[in-house]
Design an enzyme around this catalytic site. Structure first.
Site, mmCIF file in Angstrom:
data_model
loop_
_atom_site.group_PDB
_atom_site.id
_atom_site.type_symbol
_atom_site.label_atom_id
_atom_site.label_comp_id
_atom_site.label_asym_id
_atom_site.label_seq_id
_atom_site.Cartn_x
_atom_site.Cartn_y
_atom_site.Cartn_z
ATOM 1 N N LYS A 11 -0.365 11.579 -13.633
ATOM 2 C CA LYS A 11 0.839 10.819 -13.265
ATOM 3 C C LYS A 11 1.330 9.941 -14.430
ATOM 4 O O LYS A 11 0.593 9.711 -15.400
ATOM 5 C CB LYS A 11 0.525 9.978 -12.022
ATOM 6 C CG LYS A 11 0.227 10.833 -10.777
ATOM 7 C CD LYS A 11 0.063 9.963 -9.536
ATOM 8 C CE LYS A 11 -0.224 10.810 -8.301
ATOM 9 N NZ LYS A 11 -0.250 9.992 -7.058
ATOM 10 N N TYR A 51 6.847 15.899 -2.674
ATOM 11 C CA TYR A 51 6.237 14.939 -1.738
ATOM 12 C C TYR A 51 6.935 14.948 -0.375
ATOM 13 O O TYR A 51 6.881 13.946 0.345
ATOM 14 C CB TYR A 51 6.269 13.537 -2.342
ATOM 15 C CG TYR A 51 5.139 13.259 -3.311
ATOM 16 C CD1 TYR A 51 3.804 13.334 -2.908
ATOM 17 C CD2 TYR A 51 5.398 12.885 -4.627
ATOM 18 C CE1 TYR A 51 2.756 13.062 -3.785
ATOM 19 C CE2 TYR A 51 4.353 12.610 -5.522
ATOM 20 C CZ TYR A 51 3.046 12.693 -5.087
ATOM 21 O OH TYR A 51 2.006 12.408 -5.951
ATOM 22 N N ASN A 114 -1.706 5.765 -9.181
ATOM 23 C CA ASN A 114 -3.146 6.040 -9.093
ATOM 24 C C ASN A 114 -3.591 7.224 -9.969
ATOM 25 O O ASN A 114 -4.547 7.926 -9.655
ATOM 26 C CB ASN A 114 -3.577 6.203 -7.631
ATOM 27 C CG ASN A 114 -2.839 7.327 -6.926
ATOM 28 O OD1 ASN A 114 -2.033 8.025 -7.538
ATOM 29 N ND2 ASN A 114 -3.119 7.512 -5.659
ATOM 30 N N HIS A 117 -2.861 13.354 -9.230
ATOM 31 C CA HIS A 117 -2.639 14.018 -7.949
ATOM 32 C C HIS A 117 -3.586 15.199 -7.859
ATOM 33 O O HIS A 117 -3.823 15.881 -8.858
ATOM 34 C CB HIS A 117 -1.200 14.545 -7.833
ATOM 35 C CG HIS A 117 -1.042 15.506 -6.686
ATOM 36 N ND1 HIS A 117 -0.814 15.077 -5.406
ATOM 37 C CD2 HIS A 117 -1.155 16.866 -6.626
ATOM 38 C CE1 HIS A 117 -0.775 16.137 -4.600
ATOM 39 N NE2 HIS A 117 -0.977 17.237 -5.314
ATOM 40 N N GLU A 128 1.818 23.971 -3.573
ATOM 41 C CA GLU A 128 2.080 23.113 -4.739
ATOM 42 C C GLU A 128 2.070 23.919 -6.044
ATOM 43 O O GLU A 128 2.875 23.668 -6.933
ATOM 44 C CB GLU A 128 1.043 21.992 -4.777
ATOM 45 C CG GLU A 128 1.208 21.017 -3.611
ATOM 46 C CD GLU A 128 0.128 19.956 -3.553
ATOM 47 O OE1 GLU A 128 -0.795 19.971 -4.395
ATOM 48 O OE2 GLU A 128 0.211 19.096 -2.655
HETATM 49 P P1 IDP Z 1 -3.333 11.476 -2.116
HETATM 50 O O1 IDP Z 1 -2.560 11.452 -3.417
HETATM 51 O O2 IDP Z 1 -4.702 10.880 -2.260
HETATM 52 O O3 IDP Z 1 -3.359 12.848 -1.481
HETATM 53 P P2 IDP Z 1 -1.317 10.725 -0.163
HETATM 54 O O4 IDP Z 1 -1.583 10.004 1.120
HETATM 55 O O5 IDP Z 1 -0.968 12.180 -0.092
HETATM 56 O O6 IDP Z 1 -2.582 10.491 -1.114
HETATM 57 O O7 IDP Z 1 -0.147 9.944 -0.892
HETATM 58 C C1 IDP Z 1 0.540 10.500 -1.984
HETATM 59 C C2 IDP Z 1 0.719 9.442 -3.040
HETATM 60 O O8 IDP Z 1 1.600 8.420 -2.543
HETATM 61 C C3 IDP Z 1 -0.553 8.676 -3.423
HETATM 62 O O9 IDP Z 1 -1.336 9.358 -4.383
HETATM 63 C C4 IDP Z 1 0.023 7.384 -3.985
HETATM 64 O O10 IDP Z 1 0.549 7.580 -5.302
HETATM 65 C C5 IDP Z 1 1.192 7.156 -3.045
HETATM 66 N N1 IDP Z 1 0.839 6.313 -1.889
HETATM 67 C C6 IDP Z 1 0.099 6.669 -0.808
HETATM 68 N N2 IDP Z 1 0.001 5.651 0.079
HETATM 69 C C7 IDP Z 1 0.730 4.627 -0.457
HETATM 70 C C8 IDP Z 1 1.027 3.296 -0.011
HETATM 71 O O11 IDP Z 1 0.609 2.836 1.063
HETATM 72 N N3 IDP Z 1 1.796 2.523 -0.862
HETATM 73 C C9 IDP Z 1 2.285 2.995 -2.043
HETATM 74 N N4 IDP Z 1 2.040 4.242 -2.489
HETATM 75 C C10 IDP Z 1 1.263 5.050 -1.706
HETATM 76 MG MG MG Z 2 -1.813 13.977 -0.697
#
Ligand code: IDP
Ligand code: MG
Length: 142
Positions: A11, A51, A114, A117, A128
């Protein structure tokens, strides 16, 4: 176990912080090999489509702004049990909850930024991968 493919995105925060090399090294050490890759700056439309499952979530707009804020490195990773293995290597979505030495623990800036992905299932991985790569761009490593 069987050889699988999963989609990984390094990312914008991890690209900006010059952590591409360390992240790829970690995958290679864990026997996940690159089968396809592209460096790209995602358009708003491309990021939103990727997304789409999160479209109704409150963080969606901010997530799209972040994912389009700078370049990303998109990769197909291939190896035994690749989908689950990458989720383990990445760690929990929230870096505050991620285990020691996971990529998110090491390189995330926040819950949103974070670092990486990874597809969450084989079905997601198929969608994907085909969202970013044509079949003839993927080179089997096995
Ligand atoms: P993942 O990446 O671990 O699969 P997902 O729930 O699919 O997690 O969420 C996609 C991305 O959205 C996360 O990696 C993060 O960058 C962002 N994200 C998820 N939850 C939150 C939140 O509560 N606040 C802000 N960003 C979030
Ligand atoms: Mg996810």
């Amino acid at each position: 176990m069987s050889v699988e493919r999963t989609l990984c995105i390094i990312k914008p925060n991890a690209v900006e912080d010059c952590n591409i090399g360390k992240i790829i090294t970690r995958y290679e050490e864990e026997a996940l090999k690159i089968a396809a890759t592209r460096f790209a700056k995602l358009s708003k439309e491309k990021a939103e489509g990727f997304y789409i499952e999160h479209k109704s979530r409150p963080f969606f707009g901010s997530l799209i702004a972040f994912m389009t804020s700078g370049p990303v490195l998109i990769m197909v990773l291939e190896g035994e049990n690749a989908v689950e293995k990458n989720r383990e290597i990445m760690g929990a979505t929230n870096p505050a909850e991620a285990a020691e030495n996971t990529l998110r623990k090491l390189y995330a800036k926040s819950l949103e930024a974070n670092a990486v992905h990874g597809s969450d299932s084989l079905t997601s991985a198929e969608r994907e991968i085909s969202y970013f790569f044509e079949k003839n761009e993927i080179i089997s490593t096995h």
